[in-house]
Design a protein around this motif. Sequence first.
Motif, mmCIF file in Angstrom:
data_model
loop_
_atom_site.group_PDB
_atom_site.id
_atom_site.type_symbol
_atom_site.label_atom_id
_atom_site.label_comp_id
_atom_site.label_asym_id
_atom_site.label_seq_id
_atom_site.Cartn_x
_atom_site.Cartn_y
_atom_site.Cartn_z
ATOM 1 N N THR A 63 -16.192 39.023 18.510
ATOM 2 C CA THR A 63 -15.565 40.272 18.915
ATOM 3 C C THR A 63 -14.770 40.904 17.777
ATOM 4 N N LEU A 78 -1.248 23.395 8.241
ATOM 5 C CA LEU A 78 -2.662 23.060 8.398
ATOM 6 C C LEU A 78 -3.151 23.426 9.790
ATOM 7 N N LEU A 79 -2.301 23.183 10.755
ATOM 8 C CA LEU A 79 -2.678 23.521 12.118
ATOM 9 C C LEU A 79 -2.889 25.029 12.253
ATOM 10 N N VAL A 80 -1.937 25.763 11.676
ATOM 11 C CA VAL A 80 -2.064 27.224 11.737
ATOM 12 C C VAL A 80 -3.350 27.651 11.049
ATOM 13 N N ALA A 105 -6.059 25.941 10.726
ATOM 14 C CA ALA A 105 -7.183 25.611 11.612
ATOM 15 C C ALA A 105 -7.312 26.656 12.710
ATOM 16 N N TYR A 106 -6.179 27.052 13.209
ATOM 17 C CA TYR A 106 -6.152 28.062 14.263
ATOM 18 C C TYR A 106 -6.757 29.382 13.776
ATOM 19 N N LEU A 136 -10.532 29.018 13.288
ATOM 20 C CA LEU A 136 -11.389 28.964 14.470
ATOM 21 C C LEU A 136 -11.458 30.288 15.219
ATOM 22 N N ARG A 137 -10.369 31.020 15.193
ATOM 23 C CA ARG A 137 -10.375 32.242 15.969
ATOM 24 C C ARG A 137 -10.988 33.408 15.213
ATOM 25 N N ASN A 147 -13.595 35.898 16.510
ATOM 26 C CA ASN A 147 -13.290 36.769 17.636
ATOM 27 C C ASN A 147 -11.996 37.541 17.487
ATOM 28 N N MET A 148 -11.113 37.023 16.698
ATOM 29 C CA MET A 148 -9.786 37.635 16.533
ATOM 30 C C MET A 148 -9.497 37.684 15.036
ATOM 31 N N VAL A 191 -15.330 19.272 31.356
ATOM 32 C CA VAL A 191 -13.938 19.193 30.908
ATOM 33 C C VAL A 191 -13.600 20.328 29.959
ATOM 34 N N ILE A 192 -14.361 20.413 28.878
ATOM 35 C CA ILE A 192 -13.990 21.377 27.846
ATOM 36 C C ILE A 192 -14.283 22.797 28.299
ATOM 37 N N TRP A 231 -0.299 23.744 19.037
ATOM 38 C CA TRP A 231 -1.657 24.272 19.223
ATOM 39 C C TRP A 231 -1.752 25.037 20.549
ATOM 40 N N GLY A 265 -10.346 22.737 27.336
ATOM 41 C CA GLY A 265 -10.929 22.855 26.010
ATOM 42 C C GLY A 265 -9.852 22.824 24.936
ATOM 43 N N ILE A 317 -4.891 15.900 11.820
ATOM 44 C CA ILE A 317 -4.011 16.450 10.776
ATOM 45 C C ILE A 317 -3.008 15.408 10.270
#
Lengths: 503, 901, 125, 161, 89, 121
Positions: free
Chosen positions: B699, B770-772, B774-775, B778-779, B782-783, B855-856, D17, D27, D39
Motif C-alpha cells: 500500500t 534494532l527492533l525499530v 526491524a519494524y 517489515l512495514r 505497506n507503510m 495462530v498467526i 514491538w 501474529g 535481538i
Amino acid sequence: MQHLSIFPILIPLLFGAIMLLPPISRDINSQRIASVVGTLFLLISSAVLLYTVNSEGVQLYALGGWQAPFGIALVADKVSSLMVLLTAFLAFAVMLYAVAGQDKGGAYFHPLFMFQIMGINGAFLTGDIFNLFVFFEVLLIASYALLIHAGGKQKTQATMHYVILNLVGSSLFLFGLGILYGTLGTLNMADMAIKVGQLEGETATLAKTGALLLLVVFGLKAAMLPMHFWLPKTYASATAPVAALFAIMTKVGVYSIFRVYTVLFGEHAGELANIATPWLWPLALLTITIGAIGVFASPSIKTLSANLVIVSSGSLLACAAINSEEATSAALYYMVHSTLASAALFLIADIMARQRGKAEDRFVRSRPFVQPKLLGFAFAISALALVGMPPLSGFVGKIMILQATQSSTQTMWVWPLILLGSLAALITFSRAGTTLFWRHNGTAAAEAEPAKKLEIAGVALLLLASPVLVIFGGDMTTFTQQAASYLHDIHASAYQLLPGAAQ
Amino acid sequence: MTAALPALTLFLVLSHAGDIFQGERFQAAVPWIPAIGLELAFRLDGLALLFAILILGIGLLVILYARYYLSAQDSIGKFYAYLMLFMFAMLGVVLSDNLIQLWFFWELTSISSFLLISFWGHKTDARKGARMALTITGAGGLALLAGLLILGNTVGSFSLQDVLDSGDLIKASANYPIIVVLVLLGAFTKSAQFPFHFWLPNAMAAPTPVSAYLHSATMVKAGIFLMARFYPALANTDLWFLIVSLTGLATFLVGAYIALFQHDLKGLLANSTISHLGLITLLLGMGTDLAAVAAIFHIINHATFKASLFMAAGIIDHESGSRDMRQLNGLWKYMPYTATLAMVASASMAGVPLMNGFLSKEMFFTETLHQASLGSLSWFIPVLATLGGVFAVAYSTRFIHDVFFNGEPINLPKTPHEPPRYMRVPVEILVGLCLLVGIFPSLVVGDLLFAAAGATLNGPAPTYSLAIWHGFNFPLLMSVIALIGGLYMYHNRSHLFKFQAQFPTSDPKMVFEGVIQYLVNKASRIISMTENGSLQRYIFCVLALSVVMTASSLMKLNTTAGQRPEIPLDALSITCAILLCISALATVIWHRRRVVALLTLSVVGLIVSLAFAQFSAPDLALTQLSVEVVTVILLILALFFLPQKTPKESSPRRVVRDLGLASLIGGVIGTICYALMTRPLDTISTFFTENSKTGGGGTNIVNVILVDFRGFDTLGEITVLGIAALGIYKLIARMRLYMPSSDDNGLAWSEDRHPILLAVISQSLLPLALLVSAYIFLRGHNMPGGGFIAGLITSVAIIQQYVAHGVEWIKTRIKLDYQIMIGSGIGIATLSGLGSWVFGHTFLSSWFDYFYLPVIGKFELASAMVFDLGVYLTVVGATMLILANLGQLTTSERPIQKEHD
Amino acid sequence: MPFYLEIIICVSLLIGGVFLLVGSYGLVRLPDLYMRLHSPTKASTLGITGVLLASMIFQSHLKGFLSIQELLITLFLLITAPVAANMIAKTALHQRTQPVEKTKNPELIDIVRDRESPKQSQHEE
Amino acid sequence: MMLFPMPFHSVLLFVVWLLLNNSVSAGHMVLAAFFAITIPWLVSGMRDEHPKILKPWLAIRYVLMVMKDIVTANVEVALLIVGPIKKLQPGFVAVPINISSDLGITILASTVSLTPGTVSAEVSKDKAWLYIHALHLDNEVELIESIKQRYEAPIKEIFGC
Amino acid sequence: MLSWTILIVAVCICAALILNLWRLMKGPTVSDRILALDTMYINAIALILLYGIYVKSALYFEAAVLIAMLGFVSTAALCKYLLRGDIIE
Amino acid sequence: MEGLYAFCVGLLTACGIFLALRGRSFSVVIGLTLLSYAVNLFLFASGRLKLNAAAVLGESEQYSDPLPQALVLTAIVIGFAMTAFAVILAMRARADLGNDHVDGTLPVSPADTAQQSGGKP
Ligand code: NA
Ligand code: NA
C-alpha cells in the motif's frame, strides 16, 4: 533468449558481487580468473545481443514486467548494442592487460572494474532517463574508486577535481530531470519524445531549460568546452587499465547527447526541435580547437592521449550538432574507432613508461626500451589510427565526419578544424615517436620490466580492431547507417517502443 | 628473395603492356566502404603502366643496390620491409581508380617514406628530416583529402574514371578553385615544389638507396603523377596555368640555383631534383597537350638519370666515407668506372645531346616558346627556362669536375676504390637506359610514352616526334646557350660563391623546428592558461555555462506563476522557512568555523525533513533524517583530520563574483521551481496508485515503486552505495593522516575516552534501535519505511556503539565482515530479481501472495522483501565499512592491509 | 469526538506547548550554559510528553483502538535526555566554559573537569 | 538463560514491538517473541556485564516515583525559568556515591538529571563522586541527602550492590 | 476547540523553534549551540506529532521516533568530537 | 506556499553553490550537501506540492505524486554515497598533499603578498 538484453548489465553486476564474497574475495588469482571469465561472458553475450538486434530488430526488456512508460525498459537497439559490444570488447582487452599485474596496488580492483562496466552498459541500454542518471552515478562512483587505484599524489588531486565537478554535474542532472518530469510527467525516453512534441508555450520554455541543463551535464561527461578541464589530468594520472577503460567514459556523455537530442529533442519535438544545436555547434568546434592545441602542447603520451580524447569528443559533438543521419553514422563509427585506439595508446604509454625509468612517458631523451620493436610497432599502429592516416580506422571515421557536414558553413568550420587537428596530432606523434624510440642515452634500465604476454595480448586485441574496422568497413558503416537512421526515425525509436502509444 | 615479388609484379604489369600500347585500359573494382566512397578499384592505363614500370623497375635495382650499400649493423630485413611497403603504396597510388583509395595509398607513401628517411633514427638529422618530410607531406595529404572529397562530391562519384570524364562539369563548378588549390597543395608538397621544397634536401639523411628511389624516381613523382592524373579534370584553365606553371618555374629556378651551392653531393642532387620537378610541373601547367607529353617524357628521363646519379653518389659515399665535394677530389683515379657512369648520367642531367635528358629538355624549351598565357610577358618563360638550363649545366659540371677531377682528395676517411661488382649493376643499367633512350628514343620508350600521354590526356595523344635532331631552331639555340653558359658559370663559380656567401645561410631544418617549437610553446601557454589547475574555476565554468543556457531560454517565460492554485501560507511553514533560510545563510557565513557550520547544516537538514513530512512524503522525511545523521557523523569524523578552521583567502572581488553567480543560479532554479509548481501536470503516476496494491502487493506506493515498479533504480542505487564503500576503503587503506593533539583553540583533548553514561546507555539503546529498524523494515511495503531506512537505523545504532565504546571494544565483540555484507546484499537483491526468470518473467518481476497460518493469521510474503533485504544488507555493510574503517585510522593498530601486494 | 476527550487532548497539548516554549525560553534567558542545560532536559521533556499524550489519545480515538506507540518516543527521550545533558556539560567543562559568578562551589569546576574526587584534592591542598 | 541472555531487554523488546505495532494480535505476538529472542541473542556479545535486577517490583516503584518527580521537577524548573533570574543561586555539588556498577551509576545520574533542578555533569574517575549542577541551590547538604536517600538507596537495593 | 488549541500550540512551538535558533546563532560557546540543536530536535518531534493530530494521520509517528533516536546520536557525536576530536577511537 | 518553497530552494541552491566555489574541501562538501538538499526539494516539487496526501493507500483521500518521491529517495541515497566518498577523499587529499585546499596547493593569499611586498620596516 528473452533476457539477452539485460545480460550486459547483470553479468558484471553478479561477477562484481561475487568477487566481494569468499572464497573469491580472498585470493587475487581467483579474482583474476573470474574477471577474465566475466568479461569474456560479457563479450559473448554482447555479440549475441548485437547479432540478435541486427537480425530480429530492437529488443525491449520491460523490467519487473512493467510495460513502458510505467516501468523501466531496456532498449537494445542497434546503437546501444553496438556501444555495449564496444564496451565489452574494451573491457575484455583491458582486463587481459590488467590481470598481468596492474590490478595490484589497491584493493577491489576487480569488483570495481565490473561495477564500472555495469554502469556503462546500463547507461547505454536504459530507455529511462532517471535510470540513466542512476547508471551514470554507478559508473561515476566506480570510476572515482578506480581512479585512486594504486595511489599517489597526482591521483588524489585529479580525483578530487573529477569527483567534485561530477558532483556538481549530478546536481545539475537532477535539476534537469526535475524540470523534465515537471513538464512532461514521464520518464521513459520514448514516451518523453512523444510528449515533447505536444508541449507548447511556457511549458515548452520550461522544458527547454531542463533539456539544456542536461546538455551541460552530458557535455561535462563528454568533456565539452568549457567543461573539459578535468579530463587531461584525470586521464593522465589514472592507472593504465583504468585510463584505457575511461576511453569509453566520454563516449557515454556523447551517446547520451545523441539519445536525448536526436530522439527527444530532435526534428519532431515541435517547439523544442533541435534545441541543442545552437549551443553544441560552437562548443564542439571550440572543443576540437582546444583539444588540438592540447595535443600540440602535450609533454607526454598520456597527456597526448587524453587530449586526443578531447579532440575526438569535439568531433563527435560536432556530429551531434550536425544532427543528420550521416553525421550520427559517422559518429558511431568514429566512436568505436577512437575508443579502442585511445585505450590502446593509454596501455602502450604505460608499458613505455615502465621501461624508461624516470623519464616515464615524457618526450625527453632517455634510456632505450627493452622491447623497442614491439613497442614501436604498437605505437606506430595506434598513432596512425589516432591521427587518422590510412590504412587504419581513423581515416574512415574522419572522412565520414567530413562527408557528414551538409551546409557550406558547416564545411567551412568543420573541415579545417578536423584536418588541422589531424595535422597537430601527426606532428606531435612524429615528434613523440622519434624522441621516444630514437633519442637515447645509456642502455636499457636493468629494473625495466618488459611487457608481459597478457599485456601484449590486451594491447594487440585493441590494436587489431583498427585494421578490422577498415577491412570490414563496408559492413560496419552499413550497420552504423542503419543504426543512425533508426535513431533519427521517431516512429522506430519512440512510437514502436511504447505498446500503448497513440500513433 | 625480396626482389622476387616486385619482379613478379613487374612481369605481370609488363605482360599487359602490349594491350595498353594498343590503347586498352584495364579496370577492376570491388566495393569496400561505400559510406566514404571508398572502393577497391584499380586501373592500368598508360600513365599507370609508366609509373608502375618506374616503381618496380627502379625498385628492383634499388633492392639490388641496397644489398651492398647497407652495413652489417643495419637491419636489412627492416629496410626491405619498409621499402616493399613503400613500393606497395606507390603502386597503389598509380594504379588507383578511386579517389579515396588513391588518397589511401598516397598517405601510405608518406608513412613509409617517413620510416625510410628515419631509418637511421639514432641520427638527429634523420629524425628531424623525417619529421619535416612527414609534416609537410602529411599536411599536403590532408589538403589533398579535402580536395578529393570536394571533387568527388562535385562529380557525385569517387570513381576516378567518372572524375576524369567530368572535366567540364568540374571546371564549371563553384568549387573548382578550392579543388584545384587543395589538390595542388597535395601535389606540390609531395613533389617538393616551391615553397614546400625545403623538406627534400633534408630528407637526404636517409640511406642513399632511399634517396635514389624515393627522392628521384618515385615518391616525389607522386605529386607529378597526381597532376598528370587529374590533368583532364582540372587542367587547361587560367587558374591552373597560373598556379602550376608559375610554381613550377619558381621551383625550377630555385632548385637549380641552390643546387649549385651545395657542398654535399646528395644535397646537390636533391636540389637538382627539386629543380627538375619544377620543370615537369611547369610543363604540366602549360596546358598544351605537347607540354604534357614533354612532362611525361621528362619523368622517365629524370627517373633514370637521377636514380643512377644518387646511386653513384652513394657508391662514392660508401667507398670514400664522405659526400662533401670540398673533400672529394680527383676520384677518377680511384674509381674510373663509376666516374664514367656518373659522367654519362650527369650529362643527361645537364641536357647534353645523345642523352635522354637532352630530348625532354628540348621539348621543354620548345613548349616554353609556344607559351602565350602570360600575354606580353610570355617571353619571360623561355628566358627563365634557359637560365634554369644554365644552372643545370653548371651544377652537373660541378658534380663531375669537383668530384672526379679538381686535384687530390682531402682528408677522406677511407681510401676510395671501385664498389663491388653487383653494386654497380643498377647504375650500369640505368645509365645504359639514359643512352638508349637518348639515342633511340622512339624505339625504346615510344610506345610507353604514347600510351602514358594518352592516358594523361584521357584521350588520344597529340602527334609529336621523338627525334634527336630537329634541325637548327630556337630550342637548340637555348640548349647551346645553356651548355655554354653553364660551363662558363661553373668556371667562374668562385664569384658566384662569394656572392652567395654574403647571404646568411639558414638551415631550413632549424627554421622548421623553430617554428614548430614556437607553436608548441604557444600551445602550452594557452593550455596552462585555460587548464590552470583551479577547481573553483572549472566549477565556475560549468555553472556559468548552465546559467547562461537556462537563463537565455528562461527569458522567454512571460509569467512566472501558472494556473494551478497555490496552497495558502501558514505560520508554521513560515517559521520553518525562516529557520531554513537563516541556518543556510549562517552555514555560508560561518563556513570557516567548521563545527558551527556543521550545526547549522544539521538544522537545514532537519527542516528539509520536516518539509518532506509536511508535503506528504513521510518516506522522504525518514530517509532524509537518517541520511542526515550519518552524514553529520561522517563530517565530524572528517573534521578531526581536516583543519578545523578555514583561513580567509578569497579576495572580495571573487566573493562578489561568486555571490553573483550563486544568486543568479539560485534565482533561476527558484524561478523554474515556482513556475513548475504553479502549473498543472499530467503524469504517469496514476498507474502506480492504481497498481500498487494489486500489482505490487503493497500500500505504500513510494516503496512499491522503489522495490517493484522501479526496482532497477534501487538496484543501481545500492550498487552505488556499495561501490562508494569499496572506494572509500581503498582511500583509507593507504591514508596516513595528521592527528591533531589539540583542538583549534589549542586545548588538549579530554582524557575521558568513553564517558560512562554514554557507554551504558548506548548498550541499552542498541536492541531498541534494532527492533525499530526491524519494524521499519517489515512495514516498509505497506507503510513508510523500508530496507534502506532500516539499514541506516541499524548502522546508526552500531555507530553509536563505536562512538561510545571505541573500535577495540567493538572488535572483540562483533565479528561482522562488512565487505561480505555488501557483496551478499547486492547479490541477494540481484538474485531476487533473477528468481523471476524461473517463472518466465523478466528480471525483477515481483511475486507476492497472502498466506494463512493458524495462530498467526493472514500474512503476506513478497519477493520484494527479499529485494529489500538485499538493500538493507548493502546499506548496513556500506555504511559500516566506511565508518568502522575510518574509525580504525587512529587506533594504535593500523587497519589490516587487504591489499594484494 | 467526545467532548471530554477533546478537553483532555487540548489540555495536554496546551501543557505540552507551554512547557516546550518555556524550555526554549529558558534556553535563551538563563545566563550560563550550565543553567540553560536544565531547561531543555526538563521543561522540554515534560512538554513533549504533553504533546505525546495528546497524540496518543487522539490517535487511539482515530483508529478506534489503544494507540500507545508514542510511549516509545517518551522512552527514548527519557533514556537519552540525561545523557545528552551530561555530554554537553562535560563538553562545556572541558572547554573551560565559566559559570556565572554567583555559582556556588566554583572551586569544584576544575575538579569536576579532571574527574578527581573533591576530598583528595582538598588533601593535597 | 541461553534463550534469554538479556531477560529484561527481552521483555522490553516484546512490549515495545507490540507498542510499535499497536497490536496484540497473535501474529504480532509471535513476531514480538521472535525479536525478543533474536535481538538480544544478536547483541549479547556487544555488552559489558551488568548486574541483574534483583527486585523487579521495587524497580517499578522506583520508576513510578521518578515519573512523579519528573513532573514536579519540570513544573519547578519552569517556574524558576520564568521567574526572576536574579534570585537564582546556581551551584556545583559533589555527591558521594557508593554504587559499584556502571549501570547503577548511570541510572542514578540519569534520574538526577531528570528530577528537580539538577543535572549530572560528571562522574569522578574513581566512580565515587557524582558531580551535579543545581539550578537553584538552597541547601547543599539537604540536596545531597535527598539524592542519596531518595534515589541511590533504591537503586542499590534493586541491583543489590 | 481542538483546532484552536492546535493553532496556539503551533504558535508556541514556532516560538520555541525561533528561540532555539536564536540560541544557536548566538552561542556563545559551541556547547550552547549543540544544546540549542538538541532542543530543536525535541521541538521538531512535538511539531511532527502536532501535525499528525492536525491532519489526523499516524504516518508521521516514525519520523518522530527517528528524530528522538538519531538526534541523540548526533548530539553525542558532536560532544564527543569536542571532547576527544576523534569520535570513533 | 509555492512561492516560499521556491524561494527556499533558490536560496539553498545559491548557498550551496557559493560554498562549492570556496577553496577548501570542507566548505565544498558542505556546499554540495546544501546543494543536494536543494536538488532533492526541487525534484520533489516537480510532482507538485500537496498537503495531507501521503502516497500510502488508504491513508488519505488523495495521493501526492509518488514517483518524484521515489526518485528523490534514490537521489538522496546516491547523494549520500557521493558525499561520503567526497568527504573521505578530502581527508585523503589532506593526507597526501598536506593541506585541505581543493587544488592541493595553497594559493598565495593577498595578505601574504602584501606582507612580502609591503616590506619590513
Ligand atoms: Na671537390
Ligand atoms: Na578512531
